[in-house]
Design an enzyme around this catalytic site. Structure first.
Site, PDB file in Angstrom:
ATOM      1  N   ASP A 162       0.836  -1.188   0.000  1.00 28.59           N
ATOM      2  CA  ASP A 162       0.000   0.000   0.000  1.00 28.59           C
ATOM      3  C   ASP A 162       0.877   1.247   0.000  1.00 28.59           C
ATOM      4  O   ASP A 162       2.002   1.234   0.513  1.00 28.59           O
ATOM      5  CB  ASP A 162      -0.903   0.036   1.234  1.00 28.59           C
ATOM      6  N   ARG A 163       0.342   2.331  -0.545  1.00 31.35           N
ATOM      7  CA  ARG A 163       1.097   3.578  -0.623  1.00 31.35           C
ATOM      8  C   ARG A 163       1.740   3.951   0.713  1.00 31.35           C
ATOM      9  O   ARG A 163       2.910   4.313   0.789  1.00 31.35           O
ATOM     10  CB  ARG A 163       0.172   4.719  -1.068  1.00 31.35           C
TER      11      ARG A 163
END
Length: 325
Positions: A162-163
């Site tokens: 995830d970012r």
């Protein structure tokens, strides 16, 4: 539960040391036109700040300024859209694009050979962009990197972070390697261990969370109340440190589903700090409290077990030092 103590490879283990800071000195610029400068007066994030100051420019135009190295914070080029800003800092915007860049932004290569690239990704850097997003990503930077040797070179996605999750991830350097590894992912990947900073005191010292994950119309994952309704997900956890306010867990994935750890921590009643999407009410470290600490896998060509381990982020540990004082 699998044994986390993978043997270290002969001749020296791969124990990475991620870069101390995601800020890197920017490339040389042509300063024939002085940059525009804006003082920061309150805490915010870089993209939000630029949108407010450059009201005549659209979001994509401002993202282009970031990706081309035209934005600096206190004289250091900053390309991450959610870079935190504090009062007293100066944001500069240059009309000229950076002339060259030999350094990566938000990532560091830990290992590279003819088949794979293993990297350390900072929180805030997107792994791979969506089709309509022109944002700087790990994928784009590594594609440019491999094409320095040959214009037709490519990289291939093996898994994602995830970012706002930092840590170890890897890409394949050919479609054949990608397919070989993904088709036997369960046997190829020997260990994927994370650390998670979660809200509240986790009283049970260790445990396993099992559920069937589904995605709703808002693209949010959740655990279905019905058995076999969705993708089977298994997460093991162990408490490393705990206070009444926060707990630090080591988390091992037995399966690798989208947002699996984030959903399972919410199911446990202890959401990851900074994870508003999955129930968090606090943001003590100005990022998501999730870090991919260990990745161990069987090399697709040599058959050798490779293991990469990174330290627990200092921001995670600092929450416990503060409580102990």
């Amino acid at each position: 539960m699998k044994n986390n103590k993978s043997p270290r490879r002969s001749g020296g283990a791969f124990k990475s040391k991620p870069s101390a800071s995601r800020h890197q000195a920017g490339p040389a610029r042509n300063h024939s036109t002085p940059p525009r400068q804006f003082p920061v007066t309150e805490e915010t994030e870089l993209l939000l700040f630029l949108l407010a100051k450059l009201s005549g420019q659209g979001r994509n135009s401002i993202k282009s300024l970031l990706s081309h190295g035209q934005v600096s914070v206190d004289d250091r080029v900053e390309k991450l859209y959610n870079h935190p800003l504090k009062p007293g800092q100066i944001v500069s915007i240059s009309k000229e694009r950076a002339t060259s860049s030999s350094s990566f932004v938000g990532l560091r290569i830990l290992h590279e050979d003819n088949d794979v690239i293993v990297i350390y990704k900072d929180a805030g850097l997107l792994s791979i962009a969506t089709a309509e997003d022109a944002e700087l990503t790990a994928y784009r930077q590594l594609t440019a990197h491999v094409r320095l040797k040959h214009a037709q070179n490519r990289i291939f996605v093996l898994h994602r972070l995830d970012r706002d999750t930092s840590g170890v991830m890897m890409f394949a350097k050919s479609e054949q390697v990608q397919q070989k590894m993904q088709n036997d992912w369960k046997n190829t990947v020997k260990e994927r261990t994370y650390v998670a900073l979660v809200e509240g005191l986790v009283k049970k010292s260790q445990g396993t969370i099992t559920s069937w994950l589904k995605e709703n119309s808002a693209m949010k994952m959740y655990s279905s109340p019905h058995p076999e309704d969705g993708l089977h997900a298994v997460t093991h956890y162990k408490v490393l440190k705990a206070t009444r306010t926060y707990s630090l867990l080591t988390v091992e994935l037995e399966t690798g589903r989208k947002n699996q750890i984030r959903v399972h921590m919410q199911d446990l009643g202890h959401p990851i700090v900074g994870d508003k999407k999955y129930g968090s009410k606090t943001k003590p470290i100005n990022r998501l409290g999730l870090h991919a600490r260990v990745l161990s896998f069987v090399h697709p060509t040599t058959g050798e077990t490779m293991r990469f381990e990174t330290p627990i982020p200092k921001a995670f540990l600092s929450q416990f030092r503060e409580e102990e004082q």
